[in-house]
Design a protein around this motif. Structure first.
Motif, mmCIF file in Angstrom:
data_model
loop_
_atom_site.group_PDB
_atom_site.id
_atom_site.type_symbol
_atom_site.label_atom_id
_atom_site.label_comp_id
_atom_site.label_asym_id
_atom_site.label_seq_id
_atom_site.Cartn_x
_atom_site.Cartn_y
_atom_site.Cartn_z
ATOM 1 N N SER A 111 0.928 -1.279 -0.015
ATOM 2 C CA SER A 111 0.058 -0.001 0.052
ATOM 3 C C SER A 111 0.809 1.115 0.077
ATOM 4 O O SER A 111 2.038 1.371 0.523
ATOM 5 C CB SER A 111 -0.953 0.042 1.310
ATOM 6 N N GLU A 149 -4.688 10.510 -0.597
ATOM 7 C CA GLU A 149 -4.664 9.563 -1.702
ATOM 8 C C GLU A 149 -4.248 8.257 -0.911
ATOM 9 O O GLU A 149 -3.239 8.125 -0.221
ATOM 10 C CB GLU A 149 -3.717 9.920 -2.531
ATOM 11 N N ALA A 151 -3.528 3.845 -2.184
ATOM 12 C CA ALA A 151 -3.438 2.871 -3.120
ATOM 13 C C ALA A 151 -3.136 1.605 -2.545
ATOM 14 O O ALA A 151 -2.180 1.147 -1.736
ATOM 15 C CB ALA A 151 -2.492 3.222 -4.361
ATOM 16 N N ARG A 153 -2.011 -1.994 -4.238
ATOM 17 C CA ARG A 153 -1.343 -2.549 -5.458
ATOM 18 C C ARG A 153 -1.465 -3.878 -5.328
ATOM 19 O O ARG A 153 -1.412 -4.924 -4.374
ATOM 20 C CB ARG A 153 0.172 -2.090 -5.558
ATOM 21 N N SER A 166 -4.176 -1.864 -9.368
ATOM 22 C CA SER A 166 -4.159 -1.424 -8.086
ATOM 23 C C SER A 166 -5.657 -0.836 -8.009
ATOM 24 O O SER A 166 -6.457 -0.474 -8.976
ATOM 25 C CB SER A 166 -3.363 0.127 -8.046
ATOM 26 N N GLN A 168 -7.337 2.322 -6.217
ATOM 27 C CA GLN A 168 -6.944 3.841 -5.714
ATOM 28 C C GLN A 168 -8.098 4.726 -5.168
ATOM 29 O O GLN A 168 -9.324 4.296 -5.373
ATOM 30 C CB GLN A 168 -6.622 4.656 -7.091
ATOM 31 N N HIS A 169 -7.882 5.355 -4.022
ATOM 32 C CA HIS A 169 -8.792 6.165 -3.258
ATOM 33 C C HIS A 169 -8.207 7.359 -3.061
ATOM 34 O O HIS A 169 -7.180 7.681 -2.996
ATOM 35 C CB HIS A 169 -9.155 5.398 -1.884
ATOM 36 N N GLU A 170 -8.907 8.591 -3.523
ATOM 37 C CA GLU A 170 -8.771 9.878 -3.491
ATOM 38 C C GLU A 170 -9.695 10.863 -2.617
ATOM 39 O O GLU A 170 -11.008 10.675 -3.065
ATOM 40 C CB GLU A 170 -8.547 10.739 -4.934
ATOM 41 N N SER A 212 -13.030 7.089 -6.486
ATOM 42 C CA SER A 212 -12.033 5.515 -6.492
ATOM 43 C C SER A 212 -12.250 5.137 -7.626
ATOM 44 O O SER A 212 -13.077 5.080 -8.495
ATOM 45 C CB SER A 212 -12.892 4.757 -5.228
ATOM 46 N N ASN A 215 -7.424 0.163 -11.386
ATOM 47 C CA ASN A 215 -6.455 0.098 -12.478
ATOM 48 C C ASN A 215 -6.151 -1.369 -12.935
ATOM 49 O O ASN A 215 -5.698 -2.252 -11.906
ATOM 50 C CB ASN A 215 -5.260 0.815 -12.154
ATOM 51 N N ARG A 221 -8.980 1.147 -16.877
ATOM 52 C CA ARG A 221 -9.470 1.883 -15.589
ATOM 53 C C ARG A 221 -11.013 1.767 -15.479
ATOM 54 O O ARG A 221 -11.629 2.189 -16.354
ATOM 55 C CB ARG A 221 -9.066 3.401 -15.521
ATOM 56 N N ASP A 269 -11.334 6.059 2.400
ATOM 57 C CA ASP A 269 -11.176 4.825 1.508
ATOM 58 C C ASP A 269 -12.347 4.302 1.047
ATOM 59 O O ASP A 269 -12.116 3.083 0.648
ATOM 60 C CB ASP A 269 -10.308 3.943 2.509
#
Length: 363
Positions: A111, A149, A151, A153, A166, A168-170, A212, A215, A221, A269
């Protein structure tokens, strides 16, 4: 740094900074993978899973970096028998964490977390005495903006995903504004008896813009949480009541009743995942003593805490979330002693015992 702008208007300036780096927490597991988990993810059949306390088979890098800086300015204005104080502050915090979130000897969930926040606050205090009453009040404006942010993976493709996938959360903008007003008073009913009272009103406003996505390798995506903005506001009124009786000079007994409030929010998240405010009702009784010409301080207290919507940090699936428990109760006692035999020595001792009387039940 201090300066007297006038005889009745001193100014205090302060600054703080720190930077630290190095390994942080390791995940530990409590159970072996289930048969269903192994059937869905065959690589788990050969994984080394340490179940002993304080053991891990983490194989991915674990590191962290934190930088913090803050500054504050305090003005105190003496007006007759009252003091008006203004406290202005600003702070910046930058966090970055690289972790192994699976605890096994395979690269299942390495992570990467990044968090940046800026906080501004302004506090105005007024305090003074009016006859037998010592009173004070405060008004607070607090604003915080955060960038987050995260991630998880899948570098090897062991899970049902191509290599180098991965999640991803933003939280592109997480803004919190707090407006609060306080009032507190001590009423001297006699030379020995005092009544204590106070109340706080606060309003907290939050706005978060988040998304979110997954990938699947370098080419695809898929949005798991389309870009969205959510807003929420919390209000609370929390009182404090109590009494204090002076047994003799330097010795008193007291009893207090108070309520507390901890704001809720959104989990960065997870998509539109909200948790509720935590509320507390607290009762405390105790005795405070200064003995042997103030050489020994000896304090004892007993307390009872009643929580509702207790906030807990839990790992749910692949992500860590703040969730709410239905209720919790805590009973306990504390003993504190400070012995200062001379001006060169101070010896401290503290003992606190508490027992949850009601199991915590996650919702």
């Amino acid at each position: 740094m201090s300066a007297d702008l006038t005889d009745a208007l001193p100014l205090d300036l302060s600054a703080t900074g720190l930077h630290g780096s190095g390994p942080t927490n390791y995940f530990t597991l409590h159970n072996l993978p289930t048969a269903q988990a192994v059937a869905l993810n065959h690589f788990l059949a050969g994984a080394v899973v340490p179940l002993e306390p304080h053991r891990t088979c983490a194989n991915d890098p674990i590191d962290a970096s934190r930088s913090y800086a803050s500054g504050a300015a305090t003005l105190a204005w003496q007006v007759g028998g009252a003091t008006i104080k203004s406290i202005s502050s600003y702070s910046r915090l930058a966090d970055e964490n690289i972790g192994d979130d699976d605890s096994i000897n395979l690269s299942a969930f390495p992570s990467h977390f990044i968090s940046r926040s800026n906080t501004c606050s302004e506090e105005l205090n007024v305090s003074g005495s009016l006859g037998p009453v010592d009173a004070g009040g405060r008004r607070v404006l607090h604003a915080r903006r955060q960038l987050y942010e995260a991630a998880l993976r899948v570098p090897t493709g062991d899970l049902p995903a191509p290599p180098n996938s991965s999640l991803q959360h933003e939280a592109i903008g997480y803004v919190t504004k707090t407006y609060a007003a306080f009032a507190d008073a001590t009423w001297r009913l006699s030379t020995r008896l005092r009544r204590l009272g106070g109340v706080r009103y606060s309003r907290d406003e939050q706005r978060v813009t988040q998304d979110s996505y997954m990938n699947f390798g370098p080419a695809m995506r898929i949005a798991t949480c389309p870009l969205q903005t959510n807003e929420i506001a919390f209000t609370s009124t929390t009182p404090r009541l109590g009494a204090q009786y002076e047994l003799s000079a330097g010795n008193n007994v007291y009893a207090t009743f108070s309520k507390g409030f901890k704001i809720g929010g959104f989990n960065p998240d997870s998509c539109n995942n909200q948790y509720n405010p935590e509320k507390l009702t607290a009762y405390e009784i105790g005795i405070k003593n200064r003995l042997f010409d103030n050489i020994l301080t000896l304090n004892a207290s007993a307390f009872y805490y009643d929580y509702s919507d207790l906030q807990l940090s839990q790992v749910v699936g692949l992500i860590r979330l703040i969730t709410n428990a239905a209720a919790a109760e805590v009973k306990g006692a504390e003993l504190e002693a400070v012995w200062q035999p001379d001006i060169h020595w101070t010896i401290n001792a503290n003992c606190r015992c508490s027992t949850p009387s009601t199991p915590i039940s996650p919702i």
